[in-house]
Design a protein around this motif. Structure first.
Motif, PDB file in Angstrom:
ATOM      1  N   LEU A 266      45.233  92.910  98.592  1.00  0.00           N
ATOM      2  CA  LEU A 266      44.538  93.442  99.608  1.00  0.00           C
ATOM      3  C   LEU A 266      43.266  92.674 100.148  1.00  0.00           C
ATOM      4  O   LEU A 266      42.626  91.835  99.212  1.00  0.00           O
ATOM      5  CB  LEU A 266      44.134  95.000  99.502  1.00  0.00           C
ATOM      6  N   ILE A 267      42.563  93.021 101.095  1.00  0.00           N
ATOM      7  CA  ILE A 267      41.233  92.563 101.616  1.00  0.00           C
ATOM      8  C   ILE A 267      40.156  93.660 101.367  1.00  0.00           C
ATOM      9  O   ILE A 267      40.355  94.879 101.895  1.00  0.00           O
ATOM     10  CB  ILE A 267      41.371  92.140 103.198  1.00  0.00           C
ATOM     11  N   ARG A 268      39.045  93.062 100.645  1.00  0.00           N
ATOM     12  CA  ARG A 268      38.096  94.269 100.328  1.00  0.00           C
ATOM     13  C   ARG A 268      37.545  94.637 101.712  1.00  0.00           C
ATOM     14  O   ARG A 268      37.104  95.723 101.666  1.00  0.00           O
ATOM     15  CB  ARG A 268      36.995  93.658  99.365  1.00  0.00           C
ATOM     16  N   ARG A 269      37.205  93.796 102.621  1.00  0.00           N
ATOM     17  CA  ARG A 269      36.587  94.317 103.956  1.00  0.00           C
ATOM     18  C   ARG A 269      37.478  95.271 104.582  1.00  0.00           C
ATOM     19  O   ARG A 269      36.776  96.278 105.011  1.00  0.00           O
ATOM     20  CB  ARG A 269      36.433  93.112 104.653  1.00  0.00           C
ATOM     21  N   ASP A 270      38.639  95.410 104.592  1.00  0.00           N
ATOM     22  CA  ASP A 270      39.599  96.449 105.054  1.00  0.00           C
ATOM     23  C   ASP A 270      39.392  97.689 104.361  1.00  0.00           C
ATOM     24  O   ASP A 270      39.326  98.803 105.055  1.00  0.00           O
ATOM     25  CB  ASP A 270      41.043  95.897 105.043  1.00  0.00           C
TER      26      ASP A 270
ATOM     27  N   PRO B  56      39.989  88.227  92.333  1.00  0.00           N
ATOM     28  CA  PRO B  56      40.002  87.615  93.496  1.00  0.00           C
ATOM     29  C   PRO B  56      40.495  86.064  93.452  1.00  0.00           C
ATOM     30  O   PRO B  56      40.609  85.547  92.714  1.00  0.00           O
ATOM     31  CB  PRO B  56      38.502  87.657  93.836  1.00  0.00           C
ATOM     32  N   LYS B  57      41.160  85.867  94.632  1.00  0.00           N
ATOM     33  CA  LYS B  57      41.588  84.425  95.086  1.00  0.00           C
ATOM     34  C   LYS B  57      41.225  84.080  96.098  1.00  0.00           C
ATOM     35  O   LYS B  57      41.454  84.844  97.083  1.00  0.00           O
ATOM     36  CB  LYS B  57      43.385  84.344  94.721  1.00  0.00           C
ATOM     37  N   PRO B  58      41.137  82.703  96.330  1.00  0.00           N
ATOM     38  CA  PRO B  58      40.636  82.000  97.693  1.00  0.00           C
ATOM     39  C   PRO B  58      41.837  82.208  98.581  1.00  0.00           C
ATOM     40  O   PRO B  58      42.856  81.964  98.368  1.00  0.00           O
ATOM     41  CB  PRO B  58      40.386  80.701  97.197  1.00  0.00           C
ATOM     42  N   LYS B  59      41.458  83.048  99.947  1.00  0.00           N
ATOM     43  CA  LYS B  59      42.440  83.112 101.102  1.00  0.00           C
ATOM     44  C   LYS B  59      43.456  83.915 100.814  1.00  0.00           C
ATOM     45  O   LYS B  59      44.459  84.125 101.548  1.00  0.00           O
ATOM     46  CB  LYS B  59      42.828  81.527 101.596  1.00  0.00           C
ATOM     47  N   GLN B  60      43.360  84.770  99.728  1.00  0.00           N
ATOM     48  CA  GLN B  60      44.435  85.561  99.440  1.00  0.00           C
ATOM     49  C   GLN B  60      43.845  87.193  99.150  1.00  0.00           C
ATOM     50  O   GLN B  60      44.445  87.993  99.050  1.00  0.00           O
ATOM     51  CB  GLN B  60      45.289  85.426  98.235  1.00  0.00           C
ATOM     52  N   GLY B  61      42.449  87.137  98.978  1.00  0.00           N
ATOM     53  CA  GLY B  61      41.922  88.439  98.608  1.00  0.00           C
ATOM     54  C   GLY B  61      41.962  88.817  97.170  1.00  0.00           C
ATOM     55  O   GLY B  61      41.917  88.077  96.377  1.00  0.00           O
ATOM     56  N   TRP B  62      42.231  90.106  96.918  1.00  0.00           N
ATOM     57  CA  TRP B  62      42.286  90.658  95.531  1.00  0.00           C
ATOM     58  C   TRP B  62      43.541  90.707  95.229  1.00  0.00           C
ATOM     59  O   TRP B  62      44.301  91.620  96.008  1.00  0.00           O
ATOM     60  CB  TRP B  62      41.454  91.908  95.493  1.00  0.00           C
ATOM     61  N   ILE B  63      43.803  90.083  94.251  1.00  0.00           N
ATOM     62  CA  ILE B  63      45.505  90.075  93.718  1.00  0.00           C
ATOM     63  C   ILE B  63      45.513  91.120  92.441  1.00  0.00           C
ATOM     64  O   ILE B  63      44.684  91.283  91.497  1.00  0.00           O
ATOM     65  CB  ILE B  63      45.998  88.578  93.085  1.00  0.00           C
ATOM     66  N   PHE B  64      46.507  91.906  92.423  1.00  0.00           N
ATOM     67  CA  PHE B  64      46.614  92.958  91.333  1.00  0.00           C
ATOM     68  C   PHE B  64      46.969  92.299  90.116  1.00  0.00           C
ATOM     69  O   PHE B  64      47.312  90.920  89.814  1.00  0.00           O
ATOM     70  CB  PHE B  64      47.710  93.923  91.597  1.00  0.00           C
ATOM     71  N   ASN B  65      46.168  92.494  88.896  1.00  0.00           N
ATOM     72  CA  ASN B  65      46.151  92.063  87.676  1.00  0.00           C
ATOM     73  C   ASN B  65      47.438  91.638  87.234  1.00  0.00           C
ATOM     74  O   ASN B  65      47.652  90.507  86.424  1.00  0.00           O
ATOM     75  CB  ASN B  65      45.555  92.783  86.643  1.00  0.00           C
TER      76      ASN B  65
END
Length: 645
Positions: free
Chosen positions: A358-362, A384-393
């Motif tokens: 997901l994107i934190r800004r949204d 967090p991953k670049p250009k992917q947003g936040w990835i589930f652990n």
């Protein structure tokens, strides 16, 4: 048989210097090379912090001294035109600093002994420090270099004139518990603060053979000879020093608050054990939980226990929000009520049930809580991953879902009920966005119609209308055979759920478009491939998409196509966001029209065009918008990614 007593020695304890006697060790100095022949320029001490700084002169006339290097280092620290007093007035590196570090924490257990006339005189030590050479002059040189670079960049910064408005966050102090106070006092920041508060005291260094040193050494000898009153027999005294083990004593070491020992877990009931593990882990797989419990534990009881304190996300168990944030409590950062934090966290978890990223800004746009609160929530269960947003652990636990279908179905019902509550509170639309007013809706449709006409003018072909399902549900499609590459045409899905594929692709590209603003076809292929790698087998995206479908979808998601000529004679295609659903959409459209005419623009050109179109926008928003879409180079703004094409 006892050992024979060879000799008896009288031992005297003197405490005259016990509060002032320090042992200074030099671990990196050879034993046969003392500092007695060196010149000490200054000595500074912080008695409370047990800190010592000594400046020792360097012989610049020695054959081993490299003059050019010494002058270079001194010049790097002071600069050609120093602002204040020079660190090295001679223009050379003519001194070295010895800096102390703590040797042994509990130095009162050690003493200095002096032998005179067959008697031993002991004086307890007040501190033990280790002196090592310090290279702080390199830090000064680095700071001076950065200061010079900063001065050189002032003109460039003024030319760009891109100072951004900073968000000010108001924080409320809360009452500190004794445990929190204890941790704060032991923290690095607190110790550094206390160290800076104590001023340096200046002293004179006396060498071993100095007269003053001889007088101090004489005070190590006891002047009064008083017998020590025995309070125990010799055997009792030895027993007090080395007690005999009479029983097994469990000495639990101090552990962080978020760490549980296996011994502690074994002493708890099953429900408390599961709650403690999940609360500390925040997110855990079922297999990991079972490994931490007893081997002979009834897994059905453990399953009931975990459903009381956790919810299912991506096949893994995440601690419930109300367990982490009980009722009538407040957050640590901004003193936000637990109800607000729980509601925001539940929405974030629900989004993770729909997608592994997901994107934190949204999320922030909907839940409207301080950024540090939301970041802390995400860090507990995602990365967090670049250009992917936040990835589930963790990756989706397909094995658990397959073996526990009833539990999964029950958890789906829980999430459906929770989503209805969240939807009502946040006033979400069918596409999981906050409801907009009638005025905003008219403005968005007006700018969207305008962008469609721009696409027709520049591309020469009418975008194909698509009917997109606007449902925030997990798309449960039948398993298809995956295609070999994302660029392959849709051959497996001609009679399948095409609307579902378009809806999933639209959500994916729209989400990325709102974040990155500018795309190329290569970017869209990479986004699709990344998403496809995260999807489970049989996902609808695995049917494959063509480049034409990617292009049509992104154009219908609020973008416009721009043919970009850079360098002259070569053409690149960019897809630029012009419909974000807010007040800046008319400005986005005007900026896109300027880039259709030229591969670079100036901020003044955009301002003049806005004035002609009678669009009012303050300077800060213009700068922010240009930074979202462009990179600044040599006085011009270029679309992001265009300088590399």
């Amino acid at each position: 048989m006892d050992d024979e007593v060879v000799k008896e020695v009288d031992v005297f304890l003197t405490k005259e210097l016990k509060d002032h006697l320090w042992l200074m060790q030099y671990p990196v100095r050879p034993v046969d090379s003392s500092y007695d022949n060196e010149t000490f320029l200054s000595t500074q001490i912080k008695p409370l912090q047990r800190k010592v700084n000594i400046d020792v002169a360097i012989d610049t006339n020695a054959s081993s001294y490299l003059t050019s290097k010494g002058e270079f280092l001194a010049s790097s620290v002071d600069g050609s035109i120093p602002k204040g007093p020079r660190t090295y007035p001679s223009g050379k590196l003519d001194r070295i600093e010895l800096k102390s570090a703590q040797g042994i924490p509990k130095s009162d257990r050690y003493a200095i002994g002096a032998i005179k006339n067959g008697s031993v005189h002991l004086t307890p030590l007040s501190a033990i420090v280790q002196m090592r050479p310090s290279l702080s002059f390199l830090d000064k040189a680095d700071a001076a270099s950065k200061e010079r670079e900063k001065l050189l960049d002032i003109d460039k910064d003024n030319s760009q004139d891109e100072e951004e408005a900073k968000t000010v966050t108001v924080k409320f102090a809360r009452q500190e518990t004794s445990e929190q106070k204890s941790r704060r006092i032991k923290s690095y920041d607190y110790l550094k603060k206390k160290e800076s508060e104590e001023s340096w005291s200046h002293f004179r260094y006396h060498k071993t053979q100095d007269e003053m040193s001889g007088k101090i050494r004489h005070r190590l000898l006891a002047t009064k000879h008083e017998a020590v009153v025995a309070y125990a027999s010799p055997s009792e005294y030895l027993s007090s020093l080395i007690p005999k083990p009479t029983e097994d004593i469990v000495d639990n070491p101090d552990m962080p608050s978020n760490v549980l020992s296996m011994a502690q877990l074994q002493s708890m009931s099953l429900n408390d054990r599961v709650k403690a593990i999940v609360t500390n882990a925040k997110v855990i797989r079922w297999s990991q939980l079972i490994a931490l419990l007893d081997k002979d534990i009834d897994q059905s009881l453990a399953m009931k226990a975990i459903q009381q304190v956790a919810v299912l996300v991506q096949g893994c168990w995440v601690v419930k929000s109300e367990v982490l944030h009980p009722k009538d409590t407040f957050s640590a950062h901004n003193h936000s009520p637990a109800e607000v934090i729980c509601r925001a966290r539940d929405f974030m978890l629900w989004k993770f049930t729909q997608s592994p990223s997901l994107i934190r800004r949204d999320i922030a746009h909907i839940v409207k809580i301080p950024s540090e609160e939301l970041k802390e929530m995400l860090e507990q269960i995602a990365k967090p991953k670049p250009k992917q947003g936040w990835i589930f652990n963790f990756e989706f636990d397909q094995d658990f879902v397959h073996k526990n279908k009833e539990v999964v179905q029950r958890q789906n019902m829980v999430w459906e009920h929770k989503y209805q509550q969240l939807k009502k509170h946040f006033e979400l639309t069918k596409d999981c966005k906050p409801a907009e007013s009638a005025r905003e809706r008219r403005r968005r449709h007006s700018s969207h119609s305008k962008s469609r006409s721009d696409v027709n003018d520049t591309d020469g072909e009418q975008p194909v209308p698509m009917e997109v399902k606007e449902e925030c549900v997990v798309i449960d499609s039948p398993i298809h055979n995956p295609v070999s590459s994302p660029g392959q045409a849709i051959t497996n899905n001609l009679n399948g759920d095409t609307d579902g594929l378009v809806a999933e692709l639209s959500l994916l590209l729209r989400e990325k478009l709102l974040t990155d603003c500018v795309f190329t076809m290569a970017d869209m292929r990479r986004i699709y491939q990344t998403k496809l790698a995260q999807c489970p087998a049989g996902h609808i995206l695995a049917t494959g998409v063509s480049e034409s479908l990617l292009e049509k979808t992104v154009l219908n998601s609020g973008a416009i196509k721009i043919h970009y000529m850079n360098p002259p004679g070569s053409t690149s295609t960019f897809y630029v966001l012009i419909d974000a659903g807010n007040d800046l959409d008319p400005v986005r459209t005007i900026m896109a029209q300027l880039f259709q005419k030229s591969n670079r623009i100036k901020s003044n050109t955009l301002r003049e065009e806005l004035e002609q179109q009678k669009v009012q926008l303050n300077e800060d928003k213009i700068k922010s918008l240009l930074k979202d879409y462009c990179t600044f180079r040599a006085g011009f703004w270029f679309l992001k990614g265009s300088m590399e094409t």
